[in-house]
Design an enzyme around this catalytic site. Structure first.
Site, PDB file in Angstrom:
ATOM      1  N   TYR A  89       0.949  -1.201  -0.113  1.00 55.16           N
ATOM      2  CA  TYR A  89       0.120   0.092   0.094  1.00 55.16           C
ATOM      3  C   TYR A  89       0.941   1.274  -0.021  1.00 55.16           C
ATOM      4  O   TYR A  89       0.440   2.355   0.429  1.00 55.16           O
ATOM      5  CB  TYR A  89      -1.028   0.017   1.225  1.00 55.16           C
ATOM      6  CG  TYR A  89      -2.148  -0.912   1.066  1.00 55.16           C
ATOM      7  CD1 TYR A  89      -3.093  -0.479   0.093  1.00 55.16           C
ATOM      8  CD2 TYR A  89      -2.504  -2.145   1.736  1.00 55.16           C
ATOM      9  CE1 TYR A  89      -4.311  -1.152  -0.134  1.00 55.16           C
ATOM     10  CE2 TYR A  89      -3.676  -2.590   1.365  1.00 55.16           C
ATOM     11  CZ  TYR A  89      -4.706  -2.274   0.533  1.00 55.16           C
ATOM     12  OH  TYR A  89      -5.792  -3.018   0.294  1.00 55.16           O
TER      13      TYR A  89
ATOM     14  N   ASN B 271     -13.080  -3.739   4.986  1.00 52.41           N
ATOM     15  CA  ASN B 271     -14.118  -3.595   3.881  1.00 52.41           C
ATOM     16  C   ASN B 271     -13.785  -4.730   2.859  1.00 52.41           C
ATOM     17  O   ASN B 271     -14.031  -4.765   1.979  1.00 52.41           O
ATOM     18  CB  ASN B 271     -13.777  -2.139   3.205  1.00 52.41           C
ATOM     19  CG  ASN B 271     -12.472  -2.072   2.553  1.00 52.41           C
ATOM     20  OD1 ASN B 271     -11.582  -2.823   2.867  1.00 52.41           O
ATOM     21  ND2 ASN B 271     -12.402  -0.957   1.700  1.00 52.41           N
TER      22      ASN B 271
ATOM     23  N   HIS C  21      -9.748  -6.299  -1.521  1.00 49.11           N
ATOM     24  CA  HIS C  21      -9.085  -5.312  -2.185  1.00 49.11           C
ATOM     25  C   HIS C  21      -9.222  -5.731  -3.613  1.00 49.11           C
ATOM     26  O   HIS C  21      -8.977  -7.008  -4.162  1.00 49.11           O
ATOM     27  CB  HIS C  21      -7.568  -5.306  -1.880  1.00 49.11           C
ATOM     28  CG  HIS C  21      -6.653  -4.711  -2.834  1.00 49.11           C
ATOM     29  ND1 HIS C  21      -6.395  -3.399  -2.918  1.00 49.11           N
ATOM     30  CD2 HIS C  21      -5.967  -5.101  -3.994  1.00 49.11           C
ATOM     31  CE1 HIS C  21      -5.713  -3.255  -3.992  1.00 49.11           C
ATOM     32  NE2 HIS C  21      -5.257  -4.241  -4.730  1.00 49.11           N
TER      33      HIS C  21
ATOM     34  N   GLU D 267       1.092  -5.378  -8.449  1.00 53.91           N
ATOM     35  CA  GLU D 267       0.378  -6.223  -7.535  1.00 53.91           C
ATOM     36  C   GLU D 267       0.711  -7.658  -7.651  1.00 53.91           C
ATOM     37  O   GLU D 267       0.970  -8.337  -6.725  1.00 53.91           O
ATOM     38  CB  GLU D 267      -0.978  -5.721  -7.195  1.00 53.91           C
ATOM     39  CG  GLU D 267      -1.005  -4.364  -6.722  1.00 53.91           C
ATOM     40  CD  GLU D 267      -2.432  -3.777  -6.477  1.00 53.91           C
ATOM     41  OE1 GLU D 267      -2.349  -2.602  -6.249  1.00 53.91           O
ATOM     42  OE2 GLU D 267      -3.494  -4.502  -6.654  1.00 53.91           O
TER      43      GLU D 267
HETATM   44  P1  RTP Z   1      -8.319  -1.122  -1.991  1.00 52.72           P
HETATM   45  O1  RTP Z   1      -7.282  -0.670  -2.579  1.00 52.72           O
HETATM   46  O2  RTP Z   1      -8.094  -1.814  -0.714  1.00 52.72           O
HETATM   47  O3  RTP Z   1      -9.045  -2.225  -3.020  1.00 52.72           O
HETATM   48  O4  RTP Z   1      -9.687  -0.315  -1.740  1.00 52.72           O
HETATM   49  P2  RTP Z   1      -9.962   0.892  -2.716  1.00 52.72           P
HETATM   50  O5  RTP Z   1      -9.076   1.166  -3.945  1.00 52.72           O
HETATM   51  O6  RTP Z   1     -11.333   0.962  -2.663  1.00 52.72           O
HETATM   52  O7  RTP Z   1      -9.627   2.197  -1.629  1.00 52.72           O
HETATM   53  P3  RTP Z   1      -8.033   2.997  -1.689  1.00 52.72           P
HETATM   54  O8  RTP Z   1      -8.418   4.509  -1.962  1.00 52.72           O
HETATM   55  O9  RTP Z   1      -7.256   2.445  -2.430  1.00 52.72           O
HETATM   56  O10 RTP Z   1      -7.804   2.881  -0.079  1.00 52.72           O
HETATM   57  C1  RTP Z   1      -7.013   1.767   0.149  1.00 52.72           C
HETATM   58  C2  RTP Z   1      -7.844   1.271   1.633  1.00 52.72           C
HETATM   59  O11 RTP Z   1      -7.466   2.440   2.696  1.00 52.72           O
HETATM   60  C3  RTP Z   1      -8.851   2.449   3.600  1.00 52.72           C
HETATM   61  N1  RTP Z   1      -9.182   3.758   3.588  1.00 52.72           N
HETATM   62  N2  RTP Z   1      -9.424   4.436   4.518  1.00 52.72           N
HETATM   63  N3  RTP Z   1     -10.430   6.346   6.173  1.00 52.72           N
HETATM   64  C4  RTP Z   1     -10.376   6.763   4.866  1.00 52.72           C
HETATM   65  O12 RTP Z   1     -10.800   7.774   4.370  1.00 52.72           O
HETATM   66  C5  RTP Z   1      -9.979   5.613   4.100  1.00 52.72           C
HETATM   67  N4  RTP Z   1      -9.739   5.819   2.589  1.00 52.72           N
HETATM   68  C6  RTP Z   1      -9.174   4.578   2.340  1.00 52.72           C
HETATM   69  C7  RTP Z   1      -9.636   1.368   2.773  1.00 52.72           C
HETATM   70  O13 RTP Z   1      -9.703   0.276   3.735  1.00 52.72           O
HETATM   71  C8  RTP Z   1      -9.478   1.355   1.530  1.00 52.72           C
HETATM   72  O14 RTP Z   1      -9.808  -0.039   1.284  1.00 52.72           O
HETATM   73 MG    MG Z   2      -7.078   1.060  -3.899  1.00 50.91          MG
END
Ligand code: RTP
Ligand code: MG
Length: 141
Positions: free
Chosen positions: A51, A114, A117, A128
Site C-alpha cells: 500500500y 472492507n 481489495h 500487485e
Molecule cells: P483497496 O485498495 O483496498 O482495493 O480499496 P480502494 O481502492 O477501494 O480504496 P483506496 O483509496 O485504494 O484505499 C485503500 C484502503 O484504505 C482504506 N481507506 N480508508 N478512512 C479513509 O478515508 C480511508 N480511505 C481509504 C480502505 O480500507 C481502503 O480499502
Molecule cells: Mg485501492
C-alpha cells in the site's frame, strides 16, 4: 473486449467471517477465473510496501494495522475487463456507500474492514500480481 488480469485480496475481516467461498462464487458467476491463489499473513513491511501509494495519508497506519491483523486470501482473477469487473463486484470503498448486492455492501463493516481489495488499473495490477506470484505460478486456462 480485452482479457485482463487483476489482483484480488480477501481481507482479514472476510477471512475471519469464513466467507472466502461466497466471495469466490461471485467472481465465478461474473465470469472471472481464479488463475492463482494463496493464503498469506502479511508482515508490517509487506503491507506497507503493498500500500506504499497511500504512505503519508491519514489512514495509512490503520490500513497497515488492519491488513496485518490476520491471514488474507490472495488471488489473480482473469477475464474480460477483469479490473473494472472486479471493482464493480467489490462496490465503493466505504461499505455504507456501496451499492446493494456488492461484496462490500453485503459483507463489510467499515471503511477499514472492507472485505476485499482489487487492483485499480492495468499498471497497478501487473505490479500487485508480481508482489505475490512468480509468473510460473499463474495458470491461465
Ligand atoms: P483497496 O485498495 O483496498 O482495493 O480499496 P480502494 O481502492 O477501494 O480504496 P483506496 O483509496 O485504494 O484505499 C485503500 C484502503 O484504505 C482504506 N481507506 N480508508 N478512512 C479513509 O478515508 C480511508 N480511505 C481509504 C480502505 O480500507 C481502503 O480499502
Ligand atoms: Mg485501492
Amino acid at each position: 473486449m480485452a482479457v485482463e488480469r487483476t489482483l484480488s485480496i480477501i481481507k482479514p475481516d472476510a477471512v475471519a467471517k469464513n466467507i472466502i467461498g461466497q466471495i469466490y462464487s461471485r467472481f465465478e458467476q461474473a465470469g472471472l477465473k481464479i488463475i492463482a491463489a494463496r493464503m498469506a499473513y502479511l508482515s508490517r513491511r509487506e503491507a506497507e510496501t503493498f500500500y506504499a501509494v497511500h504512505r503519508g495519508r491519514p489512514f495509512f497506519n490503520d490500513l497497515v494495522e488492519f491488513m496485518t491483523s490476520g491471514p488474507v486470501m490472495v488471488q489473480v482473477l482473469e477475464g474480460e475487463n477483469a479490473i473494472s469487473k472486479n471493482r464493480e463486484l467489490m462496490g465503493a470503498t466505504d461499505p455504507k456507500k456501496a451499492e446493494k448486492g456488492t461484496i462490500r455492501a453485503d459483507f463489510a463493516e467499515s471503511i477499514d474492514a472492507n472485505a476485499v481489495h482489487g487492483s485499480d488499473a492495468a499498471e497497478t495490477a501487473a505490479v500487485e500480481i508480481a508482489c505475490f506470484f512468480p509468473a510460473l505460478d499463474v495458470y491461465s486456462r
